[in-house]
Design a protein around this motif. Structure first.
Motif, PDB file in Angstrom:
ATOM      1  N   LEU A 137      60.007  38.155   2.664  1.00 34.56           N
ATOM      2  CA  LEU A 137      60.705  39.444   2.670  1.00 34.56           C
ATOM      3  C   LEU A 137      62.034  39.347   3.413  1.00 34.56           C
ATOM      4  O   LEU A 137      63.072  39.797   2.918  1.00 34.56           O
ATOM      5  CB  LEU A 137      59.811  40.508   3.319  1.00 34.56           C
ATOM      6  N   MET A 138      62.025  38.745   4.585  1.00 30.79           N
ATOM      7  CA  MET A 138      63.248  38.665   5.385  1.00 30.79           C
ATOM      8  C   MET A 138      64.303  37.781   4.717  1.00 30.79           C
ATOM      9  O   MET A 138      65.490  38.122   4.672  1.00 30.79           O
ATOM     10  CB  MET A 138      62.924  38.118   6.776  1.00 30.79           C
ATOM     11  N   THR A 139      63.871  36.651   4.173  1.00 29.44           N
ATOM     12  CA  THR A 139      64.824  35.743   3.532  1.00 29.44           C
ATOM     13  C   THR A 139      65.430  36.381   2.286  1.00 29.44           C
ATOM     14  O   THR A 139      66.640  36.253   2.037  1.00 29.44           O
ATOM     15  CB  THR A 139      64.131  34.424   3.152  1.00 29.44           C
ATOM     16  N   SER A 140      64.608  37.084   1.514  1.00 26.56           N
ATOM     17  CA  SER A 140      65.079  37.694   0.271  1.00 26.56           C
ATOM     18  C   SER A 140      65.942  38.927   0.515  1.00 26.56           C
ATOM     19  O   SER A 140      66.808  39.248  -0.305  1.00 26.56           O
ATOM     20  CB  SER A 140      63.881  38.101  -0.600  1.00 26.56           C
ATOM     21  N   ALA A 370      75.435  40.210  -8.605  1.00 23.36           N
ATOM     22  CA  ALA A 370      73.962  40.259  -8.566  1.00 23.36           C
ATOM     23  C   ALA A 370      73.372  38.854  -8.691  1.00 23.36           C
ATOM     24  O   ALA A 370      72.399  38.516  -8.002  1.00 23.36           O
ATOM     25  CB  ALA A 370      73.437  41.155  -9.687  1.00 23.36           C
ATOM     26  N   ASN A 371      73.947  38.044  -9.563  1.00 25.52           N
ATOM     27  CA  ASN A 371      73.485  36.655  -9.692  1.00 25.52           C
ATOM     28  C   ASN A 371      73.741  35.857  -8.420  1.00 25.52           C
ATOM     29  O   ASN A 371      72.885  35.085  -7.975  1.00 25.52           O
ATOM     30  CB  ASN A 371      74.194  35.978 -10.870  1.00 25.52           C
ATOM     31  N   MET A 372      74.919  36.024  -7.840  1.00 21.14           N
ATOM     32  CA  MET A 372      75.237  35.311  -6.600  1.00 21.14           C
ATOM     33  C   MET A 372      74.277  35.720  -5.481  1.00 21.14           C
ATOM     34  O   MET A 372      73.863  34.895  -4.662  1.00 21.14           O
ATOM     35  CB  MET A 372      76.679  35.610  -6.172  1.00 21.14           C
ATOM     36  N   GLN A 373      73.927  37.009  -5.463  1.00 23.54           N
ATOM     37  CA  GLN A 373      72.994  37.517  -4.450  1.00 23.54           C
ATOM     38  C   GLN A 373      71.640  36.833  -4.559  1.00 23.54           C
ATOM     39  O   GLN A 373      71.052  36.421  -3.554  1.00 23.54           O
ATOM     40  CB  GLN A 373      72.844  39.028  -4.646  1.00 23.54           C
ATOM     41  N   ILE A 374      71.145  36.686  -5.782  1.00 26.57           N
ATOM     42  CA  ILE A 374      69.861  36.005  -5.990  1.00 26.57           C
ATOM     43  C   ILE A 374      70.009  34.503  -5.772  1.00 26.57           C
ATOM     44  O   ILE A 374      69.086  33.834  -5.303  1.00 26.57           O
ATOM     45  CB  ILE A 374      69.322  36.314  -7.404  1.00 26.57           C
ATOM     46  N   GLY A 375      71.192  33.969  -6.099  1.00 24.93           N
ATOM     47  CA  GLY A 375      71.437  32.544  -5.899  1.00 24.93           C
ATOM     48  C   GLY A 375      71.285  32.109  -4.459  1.00 24.93           C
ATOM     49  O   GLY A 375      70.946  30.958  -4.173  1.00 24.93           O
ATOM     50  N   TYR A 376      71.511  33.041  -3.520  1.00 24.60           N
ATOM     51  CA  TYR A 376      71.353  32.720  -2.093  1.00 24.60           C
ATOM     52  C   TYR A 376      69.924  32.279  -1.757  1.00 24.60           C
ATOM     53  O   TYR A 376      69.707  31.586  -0.760  1.00 24.60           O
ATOM     54  CB  TYR A 376      71.706  33.933  -1.246  1.00 24.60           C
ATOM     55  N   ILE A 377      68.936  32.708  -2.571  1.00 27.18           N
ATOM     56  CA  ILE A 377      67.545  32.345  -2.275  1.00 27.18           C
ATOM     57  C   ILE A 377      66.940  31.481  -3.377  1.00 27.18           C
ATOM     58  O   ILE A 377      65.718  31.325  -3.451  1.00 27.18           O
ATOM     59  CB  ILE A 377      66.672  33.603  -2.066  1.00 27.18           C
ATOM     60  N   THR A 378      67.785  30.926  -4.256  1.00 27.86           N
ATOM     61  CA  THR A 378      67.287  30.113  -5.361  1.00 27.86           C
ATOM     62  C   THR A 378      67.086  28.667  -4.906  1.00 27.86           C
ATOM     63  O   THR A 378      68.035  28.035  -4.439  1.00 27.86           O
ATOM     64  CB  THR A 378      68.277  30.147  -6.540  1.00 27.86           C
TER      65      THR A 378
END
Length: 429
Positions: A137-140, A370-378
């Motif tokens: 949760l915290m990482t995402s 939005a993609n870059m935001q998710i990319g931070y945790i990919t």
């Protein structure tokens, strides 16, 4: 000679030469192949100064650095807990809301994990949540606010798109439109993650804290100087009273007065250091932006976007298929590159092609961030995974496993944002 220059540029890139030097070198080689005098580079780089919203970048960044240095994280945490802690899955919602607002205000997802992690991780454990769930949760949640005002990535995208609108047959992209378009997608991400949290903890009921009006009032009073900030920015921009650069100046002045003179979290002697650090970051962004505009000018003059569009259209006829391919490419880039590097490298290439498929440039900006935001945790190289590993003293593989369910939820929301443009555009079209 040209091939020797290309080889030399590749070698320099492999040995870690600065990104701006590689981009500028590529632009120079490109213009040389067209037998164009290199003096054109100076002209195209100078074009950046024509941007009327350019001043907003250093001002918003300075305000974000001030907030990250102050005790804003503590106050946001207390206020979120007082307001939402009594709801089902209250502490999970507290974490989501606190992280989203703190990221929006400071402009950095890694900063959110570092600043709020020490507060939220023990609070989640104390409330009865499992460690793996808490880590995920915290990482995402660390990058949730990148679509919210005053998002610096959206501002940078808008500056690039506005400069390119002078070369392409497209209307100028307004920064206010990007900020409006990002509101509902950001809210959808928070709501989707909250619903997942409720489902994930369904077999392990977590005790709710009692609602206390006195605590809520005390938390509001403690955050009394920071609470008006979003309304000052939003109200000023969306009412038309302030343009973006004016809103940024008001924000920076307001935060400076609040944190230095009212809260007194930041002593005057620390201001020069904060100013220097924030402007070093801004200088790096502006330098990369300037040379990226020079590179985009070369791409347009050489007809690269048209060639790329024709090539992609031969293999990808459907707009829906192109959007899926675009998401896959951007997710990979988000995991490999810093968000600003990805913006300045890819927007000049992607924007003309996306226009060819009839994609609205404002909608494209929301998809991109939005993609870059998710990319931070990919996995395997998402930046927030490494920051969280360092902050929480956990193996990176453990964080991989913890964040996967949250990432899947965000990917579902990303598909909605991508294939339902009205979620982003209904407020501006």
């Amino acid at each position: 000679m040209i091939w020797a220059a290309i080889v030399l540029l590749l070698v320099l890139a492999l040995f870690g030469a600065p990104l701006f030097a590689i981009i500028l070198g590529a632009a120079a080689i490109g213009f040389l192949t067209m037998e164009t005098p290199l003096a054109v580079l100076h002209i195209t780089i100078y074009q950046l100064t024509d941007s009327v919203v350019l001043m907003a970048l250093p001002l918003f960044t300075f305000a974000g650095f001030l907030l990250s240095e102050a005790k804003t994280a503590d106050r946001m945490m207390r206020l979120s807990q007082a307001a939402f802690g009594w709801l089902p899955g209250g502490m999970a919602l507290v974490a989501l809301v606190a992280c989203a607002f703190f990221t929006a205000l400071t402009g950095g997802s890694g900063v959110t994990i570092v600043a709020l992690g020490a507060l939220l991780l023990p609070a989640l454990a104390k409330a009865g949540y499992q460690e793996k769930f808490n880590l995920g949760l915290m990482t995402s949640s660390g990058s949730l606010g990148l679509l919210l005002v005053p998002s610096v990535p959206l501002l940078v995208y808008g500056i690039i798109a506005q400069q390119m609108s002078q070369q392409l047959d497209m209307p100028s992209v307004e920064i206010t439109d990007l900020y409006l378009a990002g509101l509902l997608p950001a809210l959808l991400m928070v709501v989707a993650l909250y619903l997942y949290c409720l489902w994930a903890m369904r077999k392990q009921p977590v005790p709710k804290q009692a609602f206390s009006f006195a605590e809520l009032r005390a938390a509001l009073w403690q955050a009394r100087w920071e609470m008006p900030l979003p309304f000052v920015v939003l109200g000023g921009i969306f009412s038309g009273v302030l343009v973006i650069s004016e809103a940024a100046a008001v924000t920076a002045l307001y935060v400076l007065i609040a944190e230095v003179f009212l809260y007194r979290d930041i002593p005057l002697r620390k201001l020069p250091k904060i100013m220097r650090e924030s402007m070093v970051m801004v200088g790096g962004i502006l330098l990369i932006l300037a040379v990226a505009l020079a590179f985009s000018d070369y791409l347009v003059f050489a007809g690269v976007p048209e060639t790329l569009f024709a090539f992609i259209q031969q293999h990808v006829e459907s707009k829906l298929a192109f959007l899926l391919l675009l998401n896959l490419v951007l997710l990979a880039l988000g995991a490999l590159l810093d968000i600003f590097a990805a913006l300045v490298i890819m927007v000049p290439l992607i924007l003309p092609v996306a226009l060819g498929y009839g994609i609205d440039p404002v909608h494209l900006g929301i998809i991109f961030v939005a993609n870059m935001q998710i990319g931070y945790i990919t996995p395997p190289v998402g930046m927030n995974l490494f920051i969280a590993s360092y902050r929480f003293h956990k193996p990176i593989t453990e964080l991989f496993r913890a964040t996967i369910p949250f990432m899947l939820v965000l990917l579902v929301v990303l598909l909605l944002i991508t294939y339902v443009p009205s979620l982003s555009l209904f407020m501006i079209r």
